[in-house]
Enzyme design. Structure first.
Site, PDB file in Angstrom:
ATOM      1  N   ASP A  39       0.862  -1.188   0.000  1.00 28.50           N
ATOM      2  CA  ASP A  39       0.000   0.000   0.000  1.00 28.50           C
ATOM      3  C   ASP A  39       0.895   1.233   0.000  1.00 28.50           C
ATOM      4  O   ASP A  39       2.027   1.202   0.485  1.00 28.50           O
ATOM      5  CB  ASP A  39      -0.904   0.015   1.241  1.00 28.50           C
ATOM      6  CG  ASP A  39      -2.103   0.942   1.094  1.00 28.50           C
ATOM      7  OD1 ASP A  39      -3.225   0.435   0.884  1.00 28.50           O
ATOM      8  OD2 ASP A  39      -1.915   2.178   1.170  1.00 28.50           O
ATOM      9  N   ASP A  65       3.875   2.511  -3.783  1.00 32.87           N
ATOM     10  CA  ASP A  65       2.986   3.319  -4.618  1.00 32.87           C
ATOM     11  C   ASP A  65       2.987   2.653  -5.988  1.00 32.87           C
ATOM     12  O   ASP A  65       4.050   2.517  -6.612  1.00 32.87           O
ATOM     13  CB  ASP A  65       3.548   4.745  -4.710  1.00 32.87           C
ATOM     14  CG  ASP A  65       2.707   5.651  -5.604  1.00 32.87           C
ATOM     15  OD1 ASP A  65       1.836   5.146  -6.342  1.00 32.87           O
ATOM     16  OD2 ASP A  65       2.954   6.879  -5.569  1.00 32.87           O
ATOM     17  N   VAL A  66       1.816   2.226  -6.462  1.00 34.44           N
ATOM     18  CA  VAL A  66       1.769   1.505  -7.741  1.00 34.44           C
ATOM     19  C   VAL A  66       2.213   2.379  -8.915  1.00 34.44           C
ATOM     20  O   VAL A  66       2.468   1.870 -10.002  1.00 34.44           O
ATOM     21  CB  VAL A  66       0.366   0.911  -8.035  1.00 34.44           C
ATOM     22  CG1 VAL A  66       0.052  -0.227  -7.093  1.00 34.44           C
ATOM     23  CG2 VAL A  66      -0.704   1.984  -8.007  1.00 34.44           C
ATOM     24  N   TYR A 157     -12.160   8.057 -14.715  1.00 34.20           N
ATOM     25  CA  TYR A 157     -12.453   6.839 -13.931  1.00 34.20           C
ATOM     26  C   TYR A 157     -13.193   5.824 -14.802  1.00 34.20           C
ATOM     27  O   TYR A 157     -12.797   4.664 -14.894  1.00 34.20           O
ATOM     28  CB  TYR A 157     -13.293   7.215 -12.703  1.00 34.20           C
ATOM     29  CG  TYR A 157     -13.515   6.072 -11.738  1.00 34.20           C
ATOM     30  CD1 TYR A 157     -12.482   5.600 -10.938  1.00 34.20           C
ATOM     31  CD2 TYR A 157     -14.770   5.457 -11.612  1.00 34.20           C
ATOM     32  CE1 TYR A 157     -12.679   4.556 -10.041  1.00 34.20           C
ATOM     33  CE2 TYR A 157     -14.975   4.413 -10.721  1.00 34.20           C
ATOM     34  CZ  TYR A 157     -13.930   3.966  -9.936  1.00 34.20           C
ATOM     35  OH  TYR A 157     -14.123   2.928  -9.046  1.00 34.20           O
ATOM     36  N   LYS A 161     -11.583   2.256 -15.949  1.00 34.96           N
ATOM     37  CA  LYS A 161     -12.176   1.013 -15.445  1.00 34.96           C
ATOM     38  C   LYS A 161     -12.697   0.150 -16.602  1.00 34.96           C
ATOM     39  O   LYS A 161     -12.650  -1.075 -16.533  1.00 34.96           O
ATOM     40  CB  LYS A 161     -13.284   1.318 -14.439  1.00 34.96           C
ATOM     41  CG  LYS A 161     -12.751   1.906 -13.130  1.00 34.96           C
ATOM     42  CD  LYS A 161     -11.832   0.944 -12.405  1.00 34.96           C
ATOM     43  CE  LYS A 161     -11.449   1.400 -11.020  1.00 34.96           C
ATOM     44  NZ  LYS A 161     -10.566   0.463 -10.320  1.00 34.96           N
ATOM     45  N   THR A 192     -16.581   0.965   2.272  1.00 38.92           N
ATOM     46  CA  THR A 192     -15.218   1.007   2.813  1.00 38.92           C
ATOM     47  C   THR A 192     -15.172   2.172   3.805  1.00 38.92           C
ATOM     48  O   THR A 192     -16.039   3.050   3.762  1.00 38.92           O
ATOM     49  CB  THR A 192     -14.214   1.258   1.674  1.00 38.92           C
ATOM     50  OG1 THR A 192     -14.589   2.483   1.032  1.00 38.92           O
ATOM     51  CG2 THR A 192     -14.239   0.135   0.655  1.00 38.92           C
TER      52      THR A 192
HETATM   53  N1  LIG Z   1     -15.469   1.525  -2.605  1.00 34.53           N
HETATM   54  C1  LIG Z   1     -16.326   1.478  -3.625  1.00 34.53           C
HETATM   55  O1  LIG Z   1     -17.508   1.815  -3.498  1.00 34.53           O
HETATM   56  C2  LIG Z   1     -15.857   0.977  -4.974  1.00 34.53           C
HETATM   57  C3  LIG Z   1     -16.802   0.772  -5.990  1.00 34.53           C
HETATM   58  C4  LIG Z   1     -16.386   0.315  -7.231  1.00 34.53           C
HETATM   59  C5  LIG Z   1     -15.039   0.047  -7.450  1.00 34.53           C
HETATM   60  N2  LIG Z   1     -14.141   0.253  -6.444  1.00 34.53           N
HETATM   61  C6  LIG Z   1     -12.729  -0.027  -6.732  1.00 34.53           C
HETATM   62  O2  LIG Z   1     -12.226  -0.898  -5.753  1.00 34.53           O
HETATM   63  C7  LIG Z   1     -10.848  -0.610  -5.537  1.00 34.53           C
HETATM   64  C8  LIG Z   1     -10.605  -0.365  -4.058  1.00 34.53           C
HETATM   65  O3  LIG Z   1     -11.410   0.700  -3.661  1.00 34.53           O
HETATM   66  P1  LIG Z   1     -11.533   1.150  -2.119  1.00 34.53           P
HETATM   67  O4  LIG Z   1     -12.704   2.046  -2.060  1.00 34.53           O
HETATM   68  O5  LIG Z   1     -11.443  -0.034  -1.255  1.00 34.53           O
HETATM   69  O6  LIG Z   1     -10.177   2.002  -2.004  1.00 34.53           O
HETATM   70  P2  LIG Z   1      -9.704   3.107  -0.931  1.00 34.53           P
HETATM   71  O7  LIG Z   1      -9.829   4.446  -1.565  1.00 34.53           O
HETATM   72  O8  LIG Z   1     -10.382   2.863   0.355  1.00 34.53           O
HETATM   73  O9  LIG Z   1      -8.137   2.793  -0.861  1.00 34.53           O
HETATM   74  C9  LIG Z   1      -7.659   1.548  -0.488  1.00 34.53           C
HETATM   75  C10 LIG Z   1      -6.170   1.653  -0.299  1.00 34.53           C
HETATM   76  O10 LIG Z   1      -5.488   1.979  -1.525  1.00 34.53           O
HETATM   77  C11 LIG Z   1      -4.334   2.713  -1.197  1.00 34.53           C
HETATM   78  N3  LIG Z   1      -3.812   3.442  -2.363  1.00 34.53           N
HETATM   79  C12 LIG Z   1      -4.339   4.540  -2.966  1.00 34.53           C
HETATM   80  N4  LIG Z   1      -3.542   4.930  -3.982  1.00 34.53           N
HETATM   81  C13 LIG Z   1      -2.508   4.058  -4.026  1.00 34.53           C
HETATM   82  C14 LIG Z   1      -1.342   3.942  -4.836  1.00 34.53           C
HETATM   83  N5  LIG Z   1      -1.095   4.824  -5.805  1.00 34.53           N
HETATM   84  N6  LIG Z   1      -0.484   2.915  -4.610  1.00 34.53           N
HETATM   85  C15 LIG Z   1      -0.716   2.030  -3.616  1.00 34.53           C
HETATM   86  N7  LIG Z   1      -1.786   2.106  -2.794  1.00 34.53           N
HETATM   87  C16 LIG Z   1      -2.673   3.105  -2.996  1.00 34.53           C
HETATM   88  C17 LIG Z   1      -4.795   3.625  -0.062  1.00 34.53           C
HETATM   89  O11 LIG Z   1      -3.684   4.065   0.724  1.00 34.53           O
HETATM   90  C18 LIG Z   1      -5.745   2.716   0.716  1.00 34.53           C
HETATM   91  O12 LIG Z   1      -5.110   2.086   1.813  1.00 34.53           O
HETATM   92  C19 LIG Z   1     -10.502   0.583  -6.428  1.00 34.53           C
HETATM   93  O13 LIG Z   1      -9.935   0.122  -7.632  1.00 34.53           O
HETATM   94  C20 LIG Z   1     -11.865   1.208  -6.688  1.00 34.53           C
HETATM   95  O14 LIG Z   1     -11.911   1.929  -7.893  1.00 34.53           O
HETATM   96  C21 LIG Z   1     -14.516   0.715  -5.212  1.00 34.53           C
END
Ligand SMILES: NC(=O)c1ccc[n+]([C@@H]2O[C@H](COP(=O)([O-])OP(=O)(O)OC[C@H]3O[C@@H](n4cnc5c(N)ncnc54)[C@H](O)[C@@H]3O)[C@@H](O)[C@H]2O)c1
Length: 262
Positions: A39, A65-66, A157, A161, A192
């Site tokens: 992360d 960081d990815v 986005y 996606k 989340t």
């Molecule tokens: N939460 C939702 O409602 C939802 C809905 C559809 C899709 N998604 C997708 O699911 C995935 C996870 O979403 P989430 O809401 O759990 O995420 P989040 O925003 O809660 O982040 C999860 C983690 O990702 C880390 N992160 C952010 N940028 C980063 C980077 N550049 N390198 C490494 N780590 C990084 C953050 O530090 C955090 O700990 C994402 O791809 C998001 O687009 C989420």
């Protein structure tokens, strides 16, 4: 690797310290798997690892960081110092930016494409040779409902996606010969901690979201993690190149109010 038994198996998770990534890490380790927990947030990675290790989980925390090309190059050597190979990759990281094409700058668009799409390319590129060396493995990418039905004002986005879904299909075709399956999941609105905070700060917004979904509610992160783990397991042995909607019916169709009265 049977569903619910990942003992002896090693997974890499990006964005694993919080949200959906953390739910995947929790479930994977609860069922005996070892995890390379990566992360951006170093403090959160270490805190999550400490918490999991206190429960007996086998966790290697790595701040990553990815979007850091060199950091991604260092990922596999670091993982192999601890484990003999890698069996699964969950590419979870994703960011949103609510901008139309007209509003967004080049830099803002590039950041979202980099974080959501290039990261899948970049991390898969270093993990695939390791999966091949192990005799095969599995990748699950996290896309979104926005990859199937575009969302207003989420130009970068939605585009990124959608591309994650197509890239998933491409990789499934290219690496089937190596016994590597590649799938993606498309979550709907998920509770989340970040989204929960947003909903609490913006009364009424949750209803706007849940009204669009047949089940009429948000998902808990574990409800997204379970199908993700199913896809990497042998129970999904004939599934590759697919996008699984985990969205409570959000993309099932449009509600035509006129038909209720016809
Ligand atoms: N939460 C939702 O409602 C939802 C809905 C559809 C899709 N998604 C997708 O699911 C995935 C996870 O979403 P989430 O809401 O759990 O995420 P989040 O925003 O809660 O982040 C999860 C983690 O990702 C880390 N992160 C952010 N940028 C980063 C980077 N550049 N390198 C490494 N780590 C990084 C953050 O530090 C955090 O700990 C994402 O791809 C998001 O687009 C989420």
């Amino acid at each position: 690797m049977k569903y619910n038994d990942y003992s002896g198996k090693v997974a890499i998770v990006t964005g694993g310290a919080a949200g959906i990534g953390r739910a995947i890490v929790d479930l994977w380790t609860a069922h005996g798997g070892a995890v390379v927990l990566t992360d951006l947030d170093e403090k959160a990675v270490n805190a999550a690892a400490d918490e999991l290790m206190a429960r007996g989980a086998d966790v290697l925390p790595i701040a990553l960081d990815v979007n850091d090309v060199d950091g991604v190059q260092r990922l596999i050597p670091a993982a192999l110092e601890r484990y003999s190979g890698i069996d699964a990759l969950f590419s979870v990281v994703g960011n949103n930016s609510m901008k139309t094409v007209e509003e967004a700058t080049d830099e803002e668009w590039r950041f979202i494409i980099d974080t959501n799409l290039m990261s899948v390319f970049r991390v898969s590129k270093v993990v695939i040779p390791e999966l091949r060396r192990r005799g095969g493995g599995s990748i699950v990418n996290v896309s979104s409902i926005a990859g199937v039905l575009a969302e207003n004002r989420c130009s970068a986005y939605s585009a990124s996606k959608g591309a994650v879904i197509t890239l998933t299909k491409n990789m499934a075709m290219d690496f089937a010969k190596d016994n590597i399956r590649v799938n993606c999941i498309c979550p709907g609105g998920t509770y989340t901690p970040r989204i929960r905070g947003y909903m609490q700060a913006n009364p009424g917004h949750e209803k706007m979201m849940t009204d669009l979904c047949s089940l009429g509610r948000m998902a808990e992160p574990e409800e997204i993690a379970r199908p993700a783990l199913f896809l990497v397991s042998e129970d999904a042995s004939f599934i590759t190149g697919t996008a699984v909607m985990v969205d409570g019916g959000y993309t099932a169709g449009k509600h035509i109010a006129m038909f209720d009265e016809a």
